[in-house]
Design a protein around this motif. Structure first.
Motif, short mmCIF file in Angstrom:
data_model
loop_
_atom_site.label_atom_id
_atom_site.label_comp_id
_atom_site.label_asym_id
_atom_site.label_seq_id
_atom_site.Cartn_x
_atom_site.Cartn_y
_atom_site.Cartn_z
N SER A 279 0.84 -1.19 0.00
CA SER A 279 0.00 0.00 0.00
C SER A 279 0.88 1.25 0.00
O SER A 279 2.08 1.19 0.27
CB SER A 279 -0.94 0.00 1.20
OG SER A 279 -0.22 -0.10 2.41
N PHE A 280 0.26 2.41 -0.29
CA PHE A 280 1.02 3.64 -0.53
C PHE A 280 0.31 4.80 0.15
O PHE A 280 -0.87 5.03 -0.07
CB PHE A 280 1.12 3.87 -2.04
CG PHE A 280 1.89 5.09 -2.43
CD1 PHE A 280 3.25 5.02 -2.66
CD2 PHE A 280 1.25 6.30 -2.59
CE1 PHE A 280 3.97 6.15 -3.03
CE2 PHE A 280 1.95 7.44 -2.96
CZ PHE A 280 3.32 7.37 -3.18
N TYR A 281 1.06 5.54 0.97
CA TYR A 281 0.54 6.73 1.65
C TYR A 281 1.57 7.84 1.56
O TYR A 281 2.73 7.62 1.21
CB TYR A 281 0.28 6.43 3.14
CG TYR A 281 -0.84 5.46 3.42
CD1 TYR A 281 -2.12 5.91 3.75
CD2 TYR A 281 -0.62 4.09 3.39
CE1 TYR A 281 -3.14 5.02 4.02
CE2 TYR A 281 -1.64 3.19 3.65
CZ TYR A 281 -2.90 3.66 3.97
OH TYR A 281 -3.91 2.77 4.24
N LEU A 282 1.12 9.04 1.92
CA LEU A 282 2.03 10.16 2.14
C LEU A 282 1.78 10.70 3.54
O LEU A 282 0.70 10.50 4.11
CB LEU A 282 1.83 11.26 1.10
CG LEU A 282 2.20 10.86 -0.33
CD1 LEU A 282 0.92 10.56 -1.13
CD2 LEU A 282 3.01 11.94 -1.02
N SER B 135 6.69 -2.96 2.40
CA SER B 135 7.48 -3.85 1.54
C SER B 135 7.05 -5.30 1.63
O SER B 135 7.86 -6.20 1.44
CB SER B 135 8.96 -3.73 1.92
OG SER B 135 9.44 -2.44 1.70
N GLY B 136 5.79 -5.55 1.95
CA GLY B 136 5.32 -6.93 1.92
C GLY B 136 4.74 -7.46 3.20
O GLY B 136 4.28 -8.60 3.25
N ALA B 137 4.74 -6.66 4.28
CA ALA B 137 4.14 -7.08 5.55
C ALA B 137 3.09 -6.06 5.98
O ALA B 137 3.12 -4.91 5.54
CB ALA B 137 5.23 -7.21 6.63
N ALA B 138 2.17 -6.49 6.83
CA ALA B 138 1.17 -5.58 7.40
C ALA B 138 1.69 -5.09 8.74
O ALA B 138 2.15 -5.87 9.56
CB ALA B 138 -0.17 -6.30 7.58
N PHE B 139 1.63 -3.79 8.97
CA PHE B 139 2.09 -3.23 10.25
C PHE B 139 1.17 -2.11 10.69
O PHE B 139 0.44 -1.52 9.88
CB PHE B 139 3.55 -2.74 10.15
CG PHE B 139 3.76 -1.65 9.12
CD1 PHE B 139 3.55 -0.32 9.44
CD2 PHE B 139 4.17 -1.97 7.84
CE1 PHE B 139 3.74 0.68 8.49
CE2 PHE B 139 4.37 -0.98 6.88
CZ PHE B 139 4.15 0.35 7.21
N LYS B 140 1.21 -1.82 11.99
CA LYS B 140 0.34 -0.78 12.55
C LYS B 140 1.14 0.50 12.77
O LYS B 140 2.26 0.48 13.27
CB LYS B 140 -0.28 -1.25 13.87
CG LYS B 140 -1.25 -0.24 14.47
CD LYS B 140 -2.07 -0.84 15.61
CE LYS B 140 -3.15 -1.77 15.09
NZ LYS B 140 -4.12 -2.17 16.15
N LEU B 141 0.53 1.62 12.38
CA LEU B 141 1.16 2.93 12.50
C LEU B 141 0.23 3.85 13.28
O LEU B 141 -0.98 3.86 13.04
CB LEU B 141 1.43 3.50 11.12
CG LEU B 141 2.26 4.77 11.01
CD1 LEU B 141 3.70 4.52 11.46
CD2 LEU B 141 2.23 5.31 9.58
N ARG B 142 0.80 4.61 14.22
CA ARG B 142 0.03 5.55 15.03
C ARG B 142 0.58 6.97 14.86
O ARG B 142 1.75 7.17 14.61
CB ARG B 142 0.07 5.17 16.51
CG ARG B 142 -0.63 3.85 16.84
CD ARG B 142 -0.55 3.56 18.34
NE ARG B 142 -1.34 2.40 18.71
CZ ARG B 142 -0.91 1.15 18.67
NH1 ARG B 142 0.33 0.89 18.26
NH2 ARG B 142 -1.69 0.14 19.02
N LYS B 143 -0.31 7.93 15.04
CA LYS B 143 0.12 9.34 15.03
C LYS B 143 1.14 9.54 16.14
O LYS B 143 0.95 9.09 17.27
CB LYS B 143 -1.10 10.24 15.27
CG LYS B 143 -0.83 11.74 15.16
CD LYS B 143 -2.09 12.50 15.47
CE LYS B 143 -1.90 14.01 15.39
NZ LYS B 143 -1.82 14.51 14.01
#
Length: 360
Positions: free
Chosen positions: A97-100, A156-164
């Motif tokens: 997936s792709f974000y900015l 790059s191929g794994a799912a991970f959690k991101l927080r503010k």
């Protein structure tokens, strides 16, 4: 002083030149040669406006006609991006997936001799996160910059959690360009013992090394292959990976395109304190022959008073392929630090002797 400055700024330089060559506010503490940066706002491309922009870019025949080259990051956010709101639990970033995003830190570099680069921190790269600067005014010499830099975030191929407020990135600054160490100098550093490489407990000499756009590093037998699950800060990573010993597969271990795995160099590395290491993004000097991208997320390696040991790599298969112990993993190069490092905090990964999962 400015006339003799050149290379990547170490912590000594960052502390001395803050307020003159650059400013960052608010900021965390400086590390050996970088500054951690935190996530503030997250964006995705606007579903319709971005398509219109891409069509206009296709119709532009020259670079100076590119619509993106004619607007600021603030204008791009306003016109073409759609904000993703963080909730208390954070957001799961799915594979490919792709974000900015923008950073909490406001960065100012009024001196055109200074350039900045934002890339992933090693602990976050091992989750599959890739973070890159997207502001040319920050990353290029000859330009000034002031604002909250826009960055690209991808998996790059794994799912991970991101927080503010998470700090997955680091800012590096250089003055008058990064100064590379070429083949002759690297061999001289190996001969003098300033650059040390060991394999299977044996110190390597110049005759043991292969130089091809950098000193070749090879793959250690133990790897971790991502299976499933969401990688998250503060939680055990082992339950989402399977450890594989490549020596158990004489004909090689097969992985499909898009697979994410953690590996290490068979060589333990110790870099002089006046350099920072940098590893190549693909496993072969000829891009057409590469079967996986490697360590593209966090390519910098600290000198020996920060890090010593086998280098951990985050990898994604570019095509279906077979992994074999001892195959080409990456190329090691070095950039000179403007001021050598002395007493600094050691990396949490110093001394690692095999592929090591994230300790974030």
């Amino acid at each position: 002083l400015w006339g003799v400055m050149a290379g990547v700024l170490s912590k000594v330089d960052l502390l001395r030149e803050e307020g003159r060559l650059f400013e960052v506010s608010p900021r965390l503490d400086f590390s050996a040669f970088s500054l951690d940066v935190r996530i503030d706002r997250l964006f995705r491309h606007h579903p319709t406006k971005w398509k219109d922009l891409e069509e206009r870019r296709r119709q532009a025949h020259f670079l100076d006609q590119d619509p993106l080259a004619q607007i600021s990051s603030e204008e791009m956010i306003e016109r073409y991006l759609q904000e993703v709101i963080f909730d208390e639990e954070g957001i799961v970033i799915l594979p490919r997936s792709f974000y900015l995003c923008t950073t909490i830190e406001k960065i100012s570099k009024p001196n055109i001799m200074v350039a900045g680069e934002i890339c992933s921190r090693s602990s976050w790269a091992r989750l599959g996160l890739r973070l890159q600067s997207a502001d040319d005014n920050l990353t290029l010499h000859g330009r000034t910059f002031e604002g909250y830099p826009l960055c690209v975030i991808s998996s790059s191929g794994a799912a991970f959690k991101l927080r503010k407020g998470d700090s997955p990135g680091q800012l590096l600054l250089d003055y008058d360009g990064k100064i590379p160490s070429f083949e002759r100098e690297m061999y001289e550093l190996v001969q003098s013992g300033d650059l040390e490489l060991e394999r299977d407990g044996e110190k390597l000499g110049t005759k043991d090394l292969r130089y091809d756009s950098g000193v070749e590093l090879t793959m250690d037998p133990l790897i971790w292959v991502y299976q499933q699950g969401v990688l998250e800060k503060g939680r055990p990573m082992e339950e989402c990976f399977q450890q594989i010993n490549l020596r158990d597969f004489p004909e090689g271990y097969y992985l499909q395109a898009g697979s994410f795995f953690i590996s290490a160099s068979a060589e333990a590395v110790s870099i002089p304190n006046n350099f920072v290491g940098h590893v190549s993004e693909i496993n072969h000097s000829n891009p057409c022959l590469a079967i996986f991208s490697t360590h593209a997320n966090a390519p910098y390696i600290g000198p020996k008073n920060v890090f010593q040991g086998k280098v951990t790599f985050e990898n994604m298969m570019l095509c279906h392929g077979v992994l074999v112990a001892g195959m080409s993993q990456s190329r090691l190069n070095m950039f000179r630090l403007n001021t050598p490092l002395e007493q600094v905090e050691e990396s949490r990964y110093k001394g690692q002797d095999q592929a090591t999962l994230s300790r974030v």
